[in-house]
Design a protein around this motif. Sequence first.
Motif, PDB file in Angstrom:
ATOM      1  N   ARG A   2       0.835  -1.194   0.000  1.00 35.79           N
ATOM      2  CA  ARG A   2       0.000   0.000   0.000  1.00 35.79           C
ATOM      3  C   ARG A   2       0.874   1.251   0.000  1.00 35.79           C
ATOM      4  O   ARG A   2       2.006   1.233   0.502  1.00 35.79           O
ATOM      5  CB  ARG A   2      -0.928   0.010   1.218  1.00 35.79           C
ATOM      6  CG  ARG A   2      -1.947  -1.139   1.211  1.00 35.79           C
ATOM      7  CD  ARG A   2      -2.823  -1.120   2.446  1.00 35.79           C
ATOM      8  NE  ARG A   2      -3.671   0.079   2.503  1.00 35.79           N
ATOM      9  CZ  ARG A   2      -4.863   0.181   1.933  1.00 35.79           C
ATOM     10  NH1 ARG A   2      -5.338  -0.851   1.227  1.00 35.79           N
ATOM     11  NH2 ARG A   2      -5.577   1.275   2.039  1.00 35.79           N
ATOM     12  N   GLY A   3       0.351   2.311  -0.552  1.00 36.13           N
ATOM     13  CA  GLY A   3       1.068   3.577  -0.561  1.00 36.13           C
ATOM     14  C   GLY A   3       1.205   4.155   0.838  1.00 36.13           C
ATOM     15  O   GLY A   3       0.481   3.773   1.773  1.00 36.13           O
ATOM     16  N   LEU A   4       2.118   5.078   0.991  1.00 34.58           N
ATOM     17  CA  LEU A   4       2.420   5.653   2.308  1.00 34.58           C
ATOM     18  C   LEU A   4       1.973   7.112   2.388  1.00 34.58           C
ATOM     19  O   LEU A   4       2.722   7.983   2.821  1.00 34.58           O
ATOM     20  CB  LEU A   4       3.922   5.520   2.592  1.00 34.58           C
ATOM     21  CG  LEU A   4       4.463   4.092   2.614  1.00 34.58           C
ATOM     22  CD1 LEU A   4       5.972   4.087   2.816  1.00 34.58           C
ATOM     23  CD2 LEU A   4       3.769   3.273   3.716  1.00 34.58           C
ATOM     24  N   MET A   5       0.735   7.359   1.971  1.00 32.71           N
ATOM     25  CA  MET A   5       0.184   8.706   2.023  1.00 32.71           C
ATOM     26  C   MET A   5      -0.768   8.831   3.209  1.00 32.71           C
ATOM     27  O   MET A   5      -1.304   7.837   3.704  1.00 32.71           O
ATOM     28  CB  MET A   5      -0.566   9.028   0.721  1.00 32.71           C
ATOM     29  CG  MET A   5       0.265   8.822  -0.532  1.00 32.71           C
ATOM     30  SD  MET A   5       1.837   9.729  -0.533  1.00 32.71           S
ATOM     31  CE  MET A   5       1.230  11.407  -0.705  1.00 32.71           C
ATOM     32  N   GLN A   6      -0.994  10.060   3.640  1.00 30.60           N
ATOM     33  CA  GLN A   6      -1.873  10.289   4.782  1.00 30.60           C
ATOM     34  C   GLN A   6      -3.312   9.909   4.433  1.00 30.60           C
ATOM     35  O   GLN A   6      -3.795  10.181   3.338  1.00 30.60           O
ATOM     36  CB  GLN A   6      -1.828  11.752   5.216  1.00 30.60           C
ATOM     37  CG  GLN A   6      -0.473  12.181   5.755  1.00 30.60           C
ATOM     38  CD  GLN A   6      -0.476  13.620   6.237  1.00 30.60           C
ATOM     39  OE1 GLN A   6      -1.527  14.249   6.352  1.00 30.60           O
ATOM     40  NE2 GLN A   6       0.710  14.150   6.516  1.00 30.60           N
ATOM     41  N   ASP A   7      -3.976   9.307   5.392  1.00 29.48           N
ATOM     42  CA  ASP A   7      -5.361   8.888   5.223  1.00 29.48           C
ATOM     43  C   ASP A   7      -6.269   9.991   5.774  1.00 29.48           C
ATOM     44  O   ASP A   7      -6.728   9.941   6.907  1.00 29.48           O
ATOM     45  CB  ASP A   7      -5.610   7.563   5.949  1.00 29.48           C
ATOM     46  CG  ASP A   7      -7.010   7.032   5.685  1.00 29.48           C
ATOM     47  OD1 ASP A   7      -7.678   7.533   4.768  1.00 29.48           O
ATOM     48  OD2 ASP A   7      -7.438   6.102   6.415  1.00 29.48           O
ATOM     49  N   ARG A   8      -6.485  11.026   4.973  1.00 28.08           N
ATOM     50  CA  ARG A   8      -7.300  12.164   5.390  1.00 28.08           C
ATOM     51  C   ARG A   8      -8.647  12.102   4.669  1.00 28.08           C
ATOM     52  O   ARG A   8      -8.717  11.875   3.466  1.00 28.08           O
ATOM     53  CB  ARG A   8      -6.600  13.479   5.048  1.00 28.08           C
ATOM     54  CG  ARG A   8      -5.200  13.605   5.619  1.00 28.08           C
ATOM     55  CD  ARG A   8      -5.198  14.018   7.061  1.00 28.08           C
ATOM     56  NE  ARG A   8      -5.609  15.407   7.232  1.00 28.08           N
ATOM     57  CZ  ARG A   8      -5.500  16.068   8.374  1.00 28.08           C
ATOM     58  NH1 ARG A   8      -4.997  15.474   9.443  1.00 28.08           N
ATOM     59  NH2 ARG A   8      -5.895  17.318   8.451  1.00 28.08           N
ATOM     60  N   SER A   9      -9.693  12.321   5.424  1.00 28.09           N
ATOM     61  CA  SER A   9     -11.033  12.148   4.894  1.00 28.09           C
ATOM     62  C   SER A   9     -11.425  13.274   3.935  1.00 28.09           C
ATOM     63  O   SER A   9     -11.191  14.459   4.202  1.00 28.09           O
ATOM     64  CB  SER A   9     -12.044  12.117   6.049  1.00 28.09           C
ATOM     65  OG  SER A   9     -13.360  11.965   5.581  1.00 28.09           O
ATOM     66  N   LEU A  10     -12.012  12.896   2.803  1.00 32.38           N
ATOM     67  CA  LEU A  10     -12.622  13.869   1.888  1.00 32.38           C
ATOM     68  C   LEU A  10     -14.070  14.062   2.338  1.00 32.38           C
ATOM     69  O   LEU A  10     -14.957  13.301   1.966  1.00 32.38           O
ATOM     70  CB  LEU A  10     -12.576  13.358   0.447  1.00 32.38           C
ATOM     71  CG  LEU A  10     -11.206  13.119  -0.170  1.00 32.38           C
ATOM     72  CD1 LEU A  10     -11.353  12.550  -1.580  1.00 32.38           C
ATOM     73  CD2 LEU A  10     -10.389  14.399  -0.206  1.00 32.38           C
ATOM     74  N   ASP A  11     -14.299  15.068   3.171  1.00 36.66           N
ATOM     75  CA  ASP A  11     -15.638  15.276   3.706  1.00 36.66           C
ATOM     76  C   ASP A  11     -16.056  16.729   3.552  1.00 36.66           C
ATOM     77  O   ASP A  11     -15.253  17.599   3.206  1.00 36.66           O
ATOM     78  CB  ASP A  11     -15.713  14.836   5.170  1.00 36.66           C
ATOM     79  CG  ASP A  11     -14.718  15.571   6.057  1.00 36.66           C
ATOM     80  OD1 ASP A  11     -14.859  16.797   6.198  1.00 36.66           O
ATOM     81  OD2 ASP A  11     -13.810  14.916   6.618  1.00 36.66           O
ATOM     82  N   VAL A  12     -17.337  17.012   3.812  1.00 38.28           N
ATOM     83  CA  VAL A  12     -17.887  18.349   3.610  1.00 38.28           C
ATOM     84  C   VAL A  12     -17.194  19.376   4.504  1.00 38.28           C
ATOM     85  O   VAL A  12     -17.056  20.547   4.129  1.00 38.28           O
ATOM     86  CB  VAL A  12     -19.411  18.331   3.834  1.00 38.28           C
ATOM     87  CG1 VAL A  12     -19.993  19.738   3.856  1.00 38.28           C
ATOM     88  CG2 VAL A  12     -20.093  17.484   2.751  1.00 38.28           C
TER      89      VAL A  12
END
Length: 541
Positions: A2-12
């Motif tokens: 898996r990639g090592l990018m931040q898991d930041r939510s795409l939310d309103v």
Amino acid sequence: MRGLMQDRSLDVGLLMRRVDLGFRHKRVVTATASGETVATWGDVVDRARRLSAVLDVLAVPESARVGTFGWNSQRHLELYLGVPSAGRVLHTLNHRLFAHDLIHIMSDAADDVVFVDRSLLGTVWDVIRAVATVRWIVVMDDGGDQEIPADPRVVDYEALLARCPEPAAATYVDENDAASLCYTSGTTGRPRGVLYSHRSIVLHAMLLLGVDSFAISERDVVMPIVPMFHVNAWGLPYAAALAGAELVLPGPAMAPTDLIQRLSRHRVTFSAGVPAIWRGLEPLLGTVDLSSLRTVVSGGSALPEALSESWERATGVPITSSWGMTETSPLVACGRVSSVHDALPADARRRVLGQPGPTVPVVDVRVVDGEGRPVARDGTTSGELQVAGPTVAARYFGADPGASSFTDDGWLRTGDVATVDEFGYLRIVDRSKDIIKSGGEWISSVTLENELMAHPAVREAAVVGVVDDRWGERPWAYVVPAAGARIDEPGLREYLRERVASWWVPDRFVVLDEIPKTATGKFSKVVLRDLAGSATRSQPA
């Protein structure tokens, strides 16, 4: 791996943080019954965060549906942001639907609380009262004179905000959580719910910023005439927040004179609506300064070429077509002149803009025959249009999941008949239920309508198939005369014979004062078929 990018939510909530970052000073203008109100995006975001606290005060459960009956307004915009970011589901309701459909929709969604503009109380009060799940009715006083019912569930929007001077505590929202809910218009059966995720809303807003779609930017003044109670106003309020564009919201002031004055006064650069809106403004073109407009987008039904030509003649801006559905957030394709069209003359380029055009990024389309096989990408071979992507519904919400609307491999069956060319440009031939089969051959009602509306004596035209003993079906045309014009049926027949196959020419032309419309401004083919059926039954045997 898996990639090592931040898991930041795409939310309103991300959209509100974008406003905080640099757009708090930008304006949001709302038309009211008595004039206009002006706020900043900062005001809107602050009040939206306090609205989230209001939902806590009302004890609205997590993921509960929050219904809205509202015009395009600042308060409705606050609901767009404050409800999903608080972990609840915004459920926009179309007050123009029949009462029995609204009761079905609200009951299917199990709405917990309903926000309603005061000017709409008289229209929807009996509907709200008939839904057993509704615990609170929040009235947004938009200057309407409707009497507020004496019901213990009724509370005032501004009074609730005053009780919550501080924003709600931050709520964690996963990007795949439900954010909003909108029901289809029910033109082919009972309305069914489309449940959008935070991720789909943010992705769709980003698509509208793309230079090859709507190109919404910080410099724009956006006026969504498409209603906020239908398909998220095509995502334009969310896109404006993401880009930092100013918003002009027409509220209940939907008369053509009000709309065109507002387009001019606020130097609107981008606007979107259905063809009926642009047709209503057509006689007023030239009465005000619309030089600020860069893009006018039409959707919801086929764009008549004559209408786009008229706008270009008067304003220098042709109307751009688009295509989408409630199930697709909605934008799938947007008219665009590509480099392959650079050598075309002006009229041909306008015709390119008048078709749905190529798809936006991340949305896949395919056109298949009756056996599910892809058709030739030659721009002429038609088939069923199917779509897939992260902004497309996987199934319906509620009691009816609509399994037949989805293929076994997960594509949405749109119900539209389309072609696609070698450059990926879509052309909608017709709705599958509206295409006419006469003597074993297909007739496109959309093509006939466009040709009729190009005639100077015709203001509106709609074509339906009528049962015929000899040919199976034959087309009938319903036409509305242009101002001061008279419909000459023999002349119309001759005009069409020069433009379509002779056997396409409708058997009957029926003159109406107005084409009946659906709740979303489309021609109501159901009503027209009923009229035709009544006419044929009344004819002597």
